[in-house]
Design an enzyme around this catalytic site. Sequence first.
Site, PDB file in Angstrom:
ATOM      1  N   ASN A 157       0.834  -1.204   0.000  1.00 60.56           N
ATOM      2  CA  ASN A 157       0.000   0.000   0.000  1.00 60.56           C
ATOM      3  C   ASN A 157       0.867   1.252   0.000  1.00 60.56           C
ATOM      4  O   ASN A 157       1.969   1.228   0.563  1.00 60.56           O
ATOM      5  CB  ASN A 157      -0.908   0.012   1.231  1.00 60.56           C
ATOM      6  CG  ASN A 157      -2.001  -1.028   1.129  1.00 60.56           C
ATOM      7  OD1 ASN A 157      -2.515  -1.305   0.055  1.00 60.56           O
ATOM      8  ND2 ASN A 157      -2.360  -1.620   2.268  1.00 60.56           N
ATOM      9  N   CYS A 179      -5.711  -7.361  -3.078  1.00 58.31           N
ATOM     10  CA  CYS A 179      -6.172  -6.912  -1.771  1.00 58.31           C
ATOM     11  C   CYS A 179      -7.298  -7.843  -1.323  1.00 58.31           C
ATOM     12  O   CYS A 179      -8.140  -8.246  -2.126  1.00 58.31           O
ATOM     13  CB  CYS A 179      -6.674  -5.476  -1.870  1.00 58.31           C
ATOM     14  SG  CYS A 179      -7.331  -4.824  -0.320  1.00 58.31           S
ATOM     15  N   HIS A 180      -7.326  -8.181  -0.034  1.00 60.56           N
ATOM     16  CA  HIS A 180      -8.315  -9.136   0.467  1.00 60.56           C
ATOM     17  C   HIS A 180      -9.560  -8.480   1.067  1.00 60.56           C
ATOM     18  O   HIS A 180     -10.400  -9.172   1.649  1.00 60.56           O
ATOM     19  CB  HIS A 180      -7.677 -10.061   1.513  1.00 60.56           C
ATOM     20  CG  HIS A 180      -6.991  -9.333   2.627  1.00 60.56           C
ATOM     21  ND1 HIS A 180      -5.772  -9.702   3.124  1.00 60.56           N
ATOM     22  CD2 HIS A 180      -7.358  -8.236   3.338  1.00 60.56           C
ATOM     23  CE1 HIS A 180      -5.416  -8.887   4.094  1.00 60.56           C
ATOM     24  NE2 HIS A 180      -6.370  -7.998   4.251  1.00 60.56           N
ATOM     25  N   HIS A 216      -9.620  -0.220  -1.492  1.00 60.50           N
ATOM     26  CA  HIS A 216     -10.051   0.210  -0.153  1.00 60.50           C
ATOM     27  C   HIS A 216     -11.278   1.125  -0.179  1.00 60.50           C
ATOM     28  O   HIS A 216     -11.740   1.555   0.881  1.00 60.50           O
ATOM     29  CB  HIS A 216      -8.914   0.879   0.636  1.00 60.50           C
ATOM     30  CG  HIS A 216      -7.818  -0.070   0.995  1.00 60.50           C
ATOM     31  ND1 HIS A 216      -6.527   0.339   1.222  1.00 60.50           N
ATOM     32  CD2 HIS A 216      -7.824  -1.417   1.170  1.00 60.50           C
ATOM     33  CE1 HIS A 216      -5.770  -0.702   1.523  1.00 60.50           C
ATOM     34  NE2 HIS A 216      -6.544  -1.784   1.496  1.00 60.50           N
TER      35      HIS A 216
END
Length: 458
Positions: A157, A179-180, A216
């Site tokens: 990130n 990304c999880h 995000h």
Amino acid sequence: MKFLENKVNDINLAYIGGGSRGWAWNLMGDLALDEEISGTVSLYDIDHKAAADNKKIGNQLFKREEAKSDWTFEVSDSLKDVLKDTDFVIISILPGTFEEMESDVHAPEEYGIYQSVGDSVGPGGLVRALRTIPMYVEIAEAIKEFAPEAWVINYTNPMSLCTRTLYEIFPEIKAFGCCHEVFGTQELLAEMLYDLEGIKNIQRDEIKVNVKGINHFTWLDQAAYQDKDLFPLYEKFVDKYYETGFGEENEDYFSSQERVKFDLFKRYGLIAAAGDRHLAEFCPKNWYLKNPDQVEKWKFALTPVNWRKNDKAEKLEKSRALIKGEEEIELKASGEEGIRQIKAILGLEEFVTNVNLPNQGQIKGLPEGAVVETNALFSRNSVKPVTAGKLPDNIQALIERHVLNQETILKAALNKDKQLAFSAFINDPLVDIDLEQAEKLFNEMLKNTEEYLPGWEI
């Protein structure tokens, strides 16, 4: 690479940031649990000792009977060496140290700006990006020279800007960001089905979703289980738990009770598909991050950097214990999809999952080339983004501000343009303070990270 009886041997995997005490161990465990691929992992890290420690830990792991595959771990001394003859590159680095991150996250608090994570947007995300982008320029140039055909998986990130930098420097690169956060939302929908319908044992990938947004700050406008549209059920779920939150009281600095996610659904009618700590930072300051009391009301947490420092110390102790054989890596799936993605690119399967890629029209209305998060189809030597459609105007207005800001940050970092960087700084929705204060904070934060900004006039 050699294909033999549906197995792939002799894979060369380069790990930049290979001294990691978290991601690297997760990778080792995932490789050990998979029976279909084997090869060599070359570890490169500016902390050479950390990489050397992980070499010992990894090679010890693959001597255990439980390991289902055969991997050898090596240490490389340079980007050139680690990239030589590699098939896949994993990038997972800490840009700077936790001392710089402490400034990113906590210096703004003196000005009434609170950040729950501080690694993607907000003043902390911006300054982190300014010191990360030069590192990614170096990595991209090295990949272009030494491994132009390799597939590159980014975990660092700020995800969007790291991936965007790779493509800016080497447009032909075959890179994607992982990304999880969406996985957690799929798991929440599975829990919802149990809570409201009594349906048990649903695996998260059985929840089919259409993903659109940026890392995000990702959204779902479709979600289904088998032939069941989950949106009407999610509306009931939100109403049921809007005030109380869903789940146990926050047990650590990373958990939440989904109230931010529920509130965004009520505002916009789509499912916000990231953790509350991340989602809050993309919204206007006074919505969820006005002060610690408001954060507590919305039932998520501000993650202090001091916790990360203590966690690092604990992982250092664990590393020593692993090397001495006093502890062993627990063999369990990490929940990440990196190994499955590698196998699909090798041609062992096909599947669809969410990743970060430059916009080629998969999200209509956002700038071409900006890194967006949607589903993509993974198959032999191919990662193709799935068309996700246009975002609703009201959500697009929130997202586009960040997309354009990220483009400004990239340009400022590449040109060492302090004034341009400041214009992005004050355009962030969390920086809701007067210009004089903003400039003072900005200068203070740059001063605290100047070691990583060579050539800047600070």
